[in-house]
Write a protein that holds these residues in place. Structure first.
Motif, PDB file in Angstrom:
ATOM      1  N   THR A  44      -1.365   4.152 -12.395  1.00  0.00           N
ATOM      2  CA  THR A  44      -1.739   3.533 -13.668  1.00  0.00           C
ATOM      3  C   THR A  44      -1.947   4.576 -14.756  1.00  0.00           C
ATOM      4  O   THR A  44      -1.755   4.297 -15.936  1.00  0.00           O
ATOM      5  CB  THR A  44      -3.019   2.692 -13.503  1.00  0.00           C
ATOM      6  OG1 THR A  44      -4.030   3.481 -12.862  1.00  0.00           O
ATOM      7  CG2 THR A  44      -2.741   1.459 -12.660  1.00  0.00           C
ATOM      8  N   ALA A  45      -2.321   5.798 -14.368  1.00  0.00           N
ATOM      9  CA  ALA A  45      -2.483   6.861 -15.361  1.00  0.00           C
ATOM     10  C   ALA A  45      -1.132   7.326 -15.884  1.00  0.00           C
ATOM     11  O   ALA A  45      -1.013   7.786 -17.026  1.00  0.00           O
ATOM     12  CB  ALA A  45      -3.233   8.040 -14.749  1.00  0.00           C
ATOM     13  N   GLY A  58     -10.027  -6.546 -13.927  1.00  0.00           N
ATOM     14  CA  GLY A  58      -9.396  -6.326 -12.637  1.00  0.00           C
ATOM     15  C   GLY A  58      -9.042  -7.620 -11.963  1.00  0.00           C
ATOM     16  O   GLY A  58      -9.684  -8.640 -12.170  1.00  0.00           O
ATOM     17  N   HIS A 102      -0.172   3.530  -0.681  1.00  0.00           N
ATOM     18  CA  HIS A 102      -1.589   3.477  -1.023  1.00  0.00           C
ATOM     19  C   HIS A 102      -2.086   4.836  -1.506  1.00  0.00           C
ATOM     20  O   HIS A 102      -2.998   4.905  -2.343  1.00  0.00           O
ATOM     21  CB  HIS A 102      -2.401   3.011   0.184  1.00  0.00           C
ATOM     22  CG  HIS A 102      -2.357   1.525   0.407  1.00  0.00           C
ATOM     23  ND1 HIS A 102      -2.974   0.624  -0.436  1.00  0.00           N
ATOM     24  CD2 HIS A 102      -1.757   0.786   1.375  1.00  0.00           C
ATOM     25  CE1 HIS A 102      -2.769  -0.613   0.006  1.00  0.00           C
ATOM     26  NE2 HIS A 102      -2.026  -0.540   1.094  1.00  0.00           N
ATOM     27  N   GLU A 103      -1.509   5.909  -1.004  1.00  0.00           N
ATOM     28  CA  GLU A 103      -1.922   7.245  -1.423  1.00  0.00           C
ATOM     29  C   GLU A 103      -1.570   7.534  -2.887  1.00  0.00           C
ATOM     30  O   GLU A 103      -2.310   8.224  -3.589  1.00  0.00           O
ATOM     31  CB  GLU A 103      -1.288   8.300  -0.518  1.00  0.00           C
ATOM     32  CG  GLU A 103      -1.884   8.347   0.888  1.00  0.00           C
ATOM     33  CD  GLU A 103      -1.142   9.288   1.807  1.00  0.00           C
ATOM     34  OE1 GLU A 103      -1.623   9.512   2.944  1.00  0.00           O
ATOM     35  OE2 GLU A 103      -0.068   9.810   1.408  1.00  0.00           O
ATOM     36  N   ALA A 105      -2.822  -2.404  -7.467  1.00  0.00           N
ATOM     37  CA  ALA A 105      -2.663  -1.007  -7.884  1.00  0.00           C
ATOM     38  C   ALA A 105      -3.648  -0.687  -8.996  1.00  0.00           C
ATOM     39  O   ALA A 105      -3.277  -0.172 -10.043  1.00  0.00           O
ATOM     40  CB  ALA A 105      -1.231  -0.738  -8.328  1.00  0.00           C
ATOM     41  N   GLY A 106      -4.907  -1.036  -8.768  1.00  0.00           N
ATOM     42  CA  GLY A 106      -5.917  -0.786  -9.783  1.00  0.00           C
ATOM     43  C   GLY A 106      -6.131  -1.994 -10.656  1.00  0.00           C
ATOM     44  O   GLY A 106      -5.517  -3.052 -10.475  1.00  0.00           O
ATOM     45  N   VAL A 138      -1.028   5.136  -5.239  1.00  0.00           N
ATOM     46  CA  VAL A 138      -1.486   4.083  -6.148  1.00  0.00           C
ATOM     47  C   VAL A 138      -2.509   4.566  -7.184  1.00  0.00           C
ATOM     48  O   VAL A 138      -2.384   4.238  -8.375  1.00  0.00           O
ATOM     49  CB  VAL A 138      -2.038   2.881  -5.347  1.00  0.00           C
ATOM     50  CG1 VAL A 138      -3.010   2.054  -6.181  1.00  0.00           C
ATOM     51  CG2 VAL A 138      -0.893   1.999  -4.874  1.00  0.00           C
ATOM     52  N   PRO A 139      -3.533   5.352  -6.792  1.00  0.00           N
ATOM     53  CA  PRO A 139      -4.552   5.735  -7.789  1.00  0.00           C
ATOM     54  C   PRO A 139      -3.983   6.447  -9.010  1.00  0.00           C
ATOM     55  O   PRO A 139      -4.520   6.312 -10.112  1.00  0.00           O
ATOM     56  CB  PRO A 139      -5.481   6.658  -6.992  1.00  0.00           C
ATOM     57  CG  PRO A 139      -5.346   6.200  -5.586  1.00  0.00           C
ATOM     58  CD  PRO A 139      -3.903   5.826  -5.441  1.00  0.00           C
ATOM     59  N   GLY A 140      -2.903   7.215  -8.826  1.00  0.00           N
ATOM     60  CA  GLY A 140      -2.361   7.942  -9.958  1.00  0.00           C
ATOM     61  C   GLY A 140      -1.307   7.198 -10.750  1.00  0.00           C
ATOM     62  O   GLY A 140      -0.874   7.669 -11.807  1.00  0.00           O
TER      63      GLY A 140
END
Length: 282
Positions: free
Chosen positions: A268-269, A278, A261-262, A237-238, A264-266
């Motif tokens: 960690t923020a 990483g 997966h959609e 997850a990043g 995941v990018p948001g």
């Protein structure tokens, strides 16, 4: 290394296109056989890692659901360069197989289970660690009610759980084994327990990278644990973070993992940032 059963394992690599290796091991990590092409050191390393993997996999059964029948079926590790499959092989024994990315998964699964049936009476030694011990006492699962910590709940994960039928829980964790956030119905105790186990599962997954194949750009993608009553997924997850999620056995797995997966990018923020480099590369 006990080598008298090694010849039986060749059935997998000889009859399944793109299969690479197979190792038979005891519950306490002792090799009982291996296919050609692996050094004894490699076989010992793989056996120890797979023993730890099955033990931790079984210990996470309560994360997949509260059902009484928490039978572990298999653990599958996906790399950019191949697959690893781990199943039970009789009393106190386990069978691990490695294959290239384009292997027919149904075919290798069929061959592995057929081999287990053929091994039969050759696997009669009792395990040093019982199945119940490996999976943890059934009555010890932490309560799964809400965490009571609004800042700990990740709304994006809760939305996935509400949209996908059969989705159960998810927790975001750092490489230090500490949870950064979770779905609203997970208690902090459950999040802590699952995060610690998943950190170990990720570590064991990475150790087995060379078993799946040797390549300079090896990358771990995910580890999937299948139980009779449900599924558990562990994915990157990043940088320095992982996502563990669970679902009922009849859940639409493709829809579930796609939605995860959609978001995941948001994630960690929205959660506490971790430190370090990483961890996607093996």
């Amino acid at each position: 290394m006990t080598a008298d059963l090694s010849w039986m394992l060749e059935d997998i690599v000889h009859n399944v296109p793109h299969a690479r290796h197979a190792v038979l091991l005891s519950a306490d990590g002792l090799p009982r056989g291996a296919t050609e092409g692996l050094t004894e050191k490699d076989v010992r390393t793989i056996s120890a890692a797979m023993a730890g993997m099955q033990s931790l996999s079984r210990a996470t059964a309560h994360f997949a659901g509260p059902e009484q029948d928490r039978q572990w079926n298999q653990t599958v590790i996906e790399f950019s360069h191949g697959w690893i499959f781990l199943i039970g092989a009789g009393q106190g024994s386990y069978l691990a197989a490695a294959a290239a990315p384009d292997v027919d998964m149904q075919q290798i699964s069929f061959r592995m289970h057929r081999l287990v049936a053929r091994l039969g009476n050759n696997l009669t030694s009792p395990p040093r660690v019982s199945a119940e011990d490996a999976g943890g006492p059934r009555g010890s699962a932490p309560r799964q009610e809400g965490s009571g910590d609004a800042g700990f709940v990740l709304g994006a994960l809760d939305q996935v759980m509400s949209e996908v039928k059969g989705a159960r829980h998810a927790v975001l964790l750092g490489s230090d084994g500490l949870p950064r956030g979770a779905t609203g119905k997970m208690s902090r105790d459950l999040a802590d327990t699952v995060s610690a186990a998943m950190t170990g599962i990720h570590a064991y997954s990475r150790v087995t990278s060379q078993f799946a194949g040797v390549t300079e750009d090896a990358r771990w993608r995910q580890t999937v644990i299948e139980f009779q009553h449900g599924w558990i997924f562990l994915m990157a997850a990043g940088p320095d973070a992982f996502l563990a999620a669970s679902a009922e056995h009849d859940c639409d797995i493709e829809q579930f993992t796609t939605r995860l997966h959609e978001v995941v990018p948001g994630l960690t923020a929205a959660a506490t940032p971790g430190k370090g480099k990483g961890t996607g590369h093996v």
